[in-house]
Scaffold this active site. Sequence first.
Site, mmCIF file in Angstrom:
data_model
loop_
_atom_site.group_PDB
_atom_site.id
_atom_site.type_symbol
_atom_site.label_atom_id
_atom_site.label_comp_id
_atom_site.label_asym_id
_atom_site.label_seq_id
_atom_site.Cartn_x
_atom_site.Cartn_y
_atom_site.Cartn_z
ATOM 1 N N CYS A 121 0.869 -1.178 0.000
ATOM 2 C CA CYS A 121 0.000 0.000 0.000
ATOM 3 C C CYS A 121 0.906 1.228 0.000
ATOM 4 O O CYS A 121 1.860 1.305 0.757
ATOM 5 C CB CYS A 121 -0.869 -0.020 1.250
ATOM 6 S SG CYS A 121 -1.730 1.540 1.494
ATOM 7 N N ASN A 155 11.767 -0.602 -6.417
ATOM 8 C CA ASN A 155 11.948 -1.265 -7.701
ATOM 9 C C ASN A 155 10.658 -1.178 -8.501
ATOM 10 O O ASN A 155 9.574 -1.463 -7.980
ATOM 11 C CB ASN A 155 12.325 -2.737 -7.518
ATOM 12 C CG ASN A 155 12.837 -3.350 -8.810
ATOM 13 O OD1 ASN A 155 13.933 -3.012 -9.276
ATOM 14 N ND2 ASN A 155 12.045 -4.214 -9.420
ATOM 15 N N GLU A 156 10.771 -0.765 -9.720
ATOM 16 C CA GLU A 156 9.635 -0.741 -10.653
ATOM 17 C C GLU A 156 8.302 -0.454 -9.962
ATOM 18 O O GLU A 156 7.398 -1.297 -9.939
ATOM 19 C CB GLU A 156 9.577 -2.049 -11.438
ATOM 20 C CG GLU A 156 10.739 -2.205 -12.385
ATOM 21 C CD GLU A 156 10.572 -3.371 -13.365
ATOM 22 O OE1 GLU A 156 9.798 -4.295 -13.081
ATOM 23 O OE2 GLU A 156 11.231 -3.346 -14.413
ATOM 24 N N CYS A 166 -6.130 4.407 1.397
ATOM 25 C CA CYS A 166 -5.986 4.954 0.043
ATOM 26 C C CYS A 166 -7.273 5.656 -0.401
ATOM 27 O O CYS A 166 -7.223 6.696 -1.063
ATOM 28 C CB CYS A 166 -5.592 3.853 -0.938
ATOM 29 S SG CYS A 166 -3.853 3.351 -0.725
ATOM 30 N N GLU A 315 18.283 -2.051 -16.430
ATOM 31 C CA GLU A 315 18.178 -3.507 -16.586
ATOM 32 C C GLU A 315 18.002 -3.846 -18.060
ATOM 33 O O GLU A 315 17.308 -3.138 -18.794
ATOM 34 C CB GLU A 315 16.950 -4.068 -15.859
ATOM 35 C CG GLU A 315 17.005 -4.035 -14.357
ATOM 36 C CD GLU A 315 15.737 -4.637 -13.741
ATOM 37 O OE1 GLU A 315 15.080 -5.485 -14.387
ATOM 38 O OE2 GLU A 315 15.396 -4.229 -12.616
ATOM 39 N N TRP A 323 9.700 -14.427 -18.874
ATOM 40 C CA TRP A 323 8.281 -14.048 -18.751
ATOM 41 C C TRP A 323 7.628 -13.628 -20.065
ATOM 42 O O TRP A 323 6.458 -13.270 -20.078
ATOM 43 C CB TRP A 323 8.113 -12.949 -17.697
ATOM 44 C CG TRP A 323 9.024 -11.770 -17.899
ATOM 45 C CD1 TRP A 323 10.265 -11.598 -17.358
ATOM 46 C CD2 TRP A 323 8.770 -10.603 -18.689
ATOM 47 N NE1 TRP A 323 10.813 -10.406 -17.771
ATOM 48 C CE2 TRP A 323 9.910 -9.769 -18.582
ATOM 49 C CE3 TRP A 323 7.696 -10.169 -19.474
ATOM 50 C CZ2 TRP A 323 10.008 -8.541 -19.242
ATOM 51 C CZ3 TRP A 323 7.793 -8.947 -20.128
ATOM 52 C CH2 TRP A 323 8.945 -8.147 -20.003
ATOM 53 N N HIS A 366 15.678 -16.960 -15.733
ATOM 54 C CA HIS A 366 15.867 -15.655 -16.375
ATOM 55 C C HIS A 366 17.331 -15.492 -16.754
ATOM 56 O O HIS A 366 18.224 -15.835 -15.979
ATOM 57 C CB HIS A 366 15.453 -14.539 -15.417
ATOM 58 C CG HIS A 366 15.334 -13.196 -16.082
ATOM 59 N ND1 HIS A 366 16.434 -12.486 -16.514
ATOM 60 C CD2 HIS A 366 14.252 -12.462 -16.407
ATOM 61 C CE1 HIS A 366 16.009 -11.352 -17.075
ATOM 62 N NE2 HIS A 366 14.697 -11.314 -17.023
#
Length: 672
Positions: A121, A155-156, A166, A315, A323, A366
């Site tokens: 959150c 990250n991302e 919220c 990256e 993926w 990966h």
Amino acid sequence: MNKRPLFLALGGFVHGGDYNPEQWLDRPDILEEDIRMMKKAGINEATIGVFSWSMLEPEEGRYDLSWLEKTADRLYENGIYFILATPSGARPAWLDEKYPEARRVNVNGDRELHGVRHNHCMSSPKFRELVRDIDGRLAQKFAHHPGLIAWHISNEFGGECYCDSCKRRFRQYLSDKFGGDIDKLNHAWWNTFWSHRFNGFEQIDPPMSHGEFSSMGLTLEWKRFTTFITNEFMKEEIRTVRSFNPDIPVTANFMTMYEGLDYRVMAKSLDVISWDSYPRFHNDYESFYDTMIYNAFCHAQMRSMKKDRPFLLMESTPSLVNWHEVNRPKRPGVHMLSSLQAVAAGSDSVQYFQWRKGRGSFEQYHGAVVDHIGTDDTRVFKDVEALGKTLVKLAPVAGTVIRTKAAIIYDWDTKWSLSIVKAFSHDTVRYDDICIKWYKMLAKSGVECDIISSEDDMADYSLVIAPQMYMLGEGTASRLRAFVQNGGVLVATYMCGYVDSDQLCWLGGFPGDGLSELFGLRAEEIDAYYPSQTNSVRFSDGGSCTVTDYAEILRDVSADVLARYGDDFYAGTAAVTEKAFGQGRAIYVAARLEESGMERIIDRALSQAGIERKALPENVAYYRRSGDGVNYGFYLNYSDVPVQLPDACTDIISGEKVTQLAPYGVIVITEE
Ligand code: GLA
Ligand code: ZN
């Protein structure tokens, strides 16, 4: 133009990537081997700490930063710098157990269970406090470490939370936005329709699966709010790490055209833009050239958010991902090509996810520099090693930037509105694809362009292309008018200026807000075609091309007509127009043309804008980076066949005079 490499300490390009030694603490031999192999591969940076929270704070209040400190020291002693991530991208189990409010509530209203990542959150005060604490401890220990070159915030970032906290923040956001006046919101959202009027902000819920989905205004504001609250969360993390050392630059890894966040808002809080690039190389639905063009657009878009400095390719994979629907390794030569495409496009780094493949879990297959086989003689390792050597040769290029006179307008607000609106044809609006198509037309002419927002200053440009600029926010029309007035060439297309920033339709004909005067026309209807249906346009100087998907029907045309429709009840009416306005020109393309038609328009617009085309062999891309009075020209072969160059030139990488580009080959030359 002075050049300034992003990281002076490295003296050139960053070559590195995500490194997770915490997965291998029981294998000191492997940790040793990592350092040896990094040096061999020409790695000078490691991104550490991404998702490390459960190893940094195994239980609430019990911290173990020792392994990270050892890692940082070991890297630095071996000449490898580090970018340190804050660990907020994934939470330890104890945290989710004790503080359920950190877990997101999904669109159905259910609180998620512990697991996965990127799912906290953004507004929970308790979670923010826990993040502040761990970020502060990291910063206290590492903010002055000589090996630290940047902070990698979380990250991302992405996703949405529908919890009570919220919701409260959303209502507050709306109240602030509409000055506490619910009737302003009712008007902006056209709430008299279907009896949707609210009496107070507390009645408003986010657009949830069992709730409101039919309010364009609500859905758009929820998207804007998601950016707002994510940005607020990110800024809090930045404040924490900066308070320990304001001189360390901060970045956050973006996902280019990711729908969920308006990165332009977030970019303002960052020192350096970075992004993660995973194109679907060698697929069966587009040419390799088109895959490279897609990626080039992404680079341009990321670069353009901070034009005065290089960005980072945070990256990429040295081989494959796990993926995509089909996970194909890069063919020989493609790692060098895709990495140097980033460099050519203005990146000061080539970084990977990841250094070494993990043995287990979600990303065990990966791609990585070091495979499960563990040796330094794999095809992939050798590709990375070769790139490392190349980057050293190109070191003087680091810090240079791209200067261009052309730009394409790409707005998240328009992208969102076009995805929300109930109109047109559901499958063919394709805002991203169409922007990329216009980019491709410029790239084929040897012109690299910036990707800007309609809110940006346009004074640096002589050509601006505005594909499907559906939303005209406050001030955009007058900015565009001033741009043309002062000599700029503006190209706009169908779906231009239908709505204002609340998505209320402009009255009096599209494009609204006075833009119809600029173009000398009004769009009265828009025709949409089923996939098997087409129209055509005939250019007044000869030639014709096919129209698919969309054709606007124009009226009150006072502009010169460059092309007219060939068929249907509006055959013979204007389809492409041009109007002189002030010292510039406004070109309007009312229909979705096939590439040959777009090419004609680009040719014309470039020559009117005084931008020189560069004759390029087929499948070849050209970029130029400049700084300190030196220009570096990059030629990249986006194909698997050799290409003859028009002139022999001296390639900085090989040090040789070359007359052709190898399959997937790249050459870099010094230019006037
Ligand atoms: C993203 C993430 C990484 C990793 C890669 C895999 O970019 O940031 O942690 O999951 O995807 O492609
Ligand atoms: Zn929440």
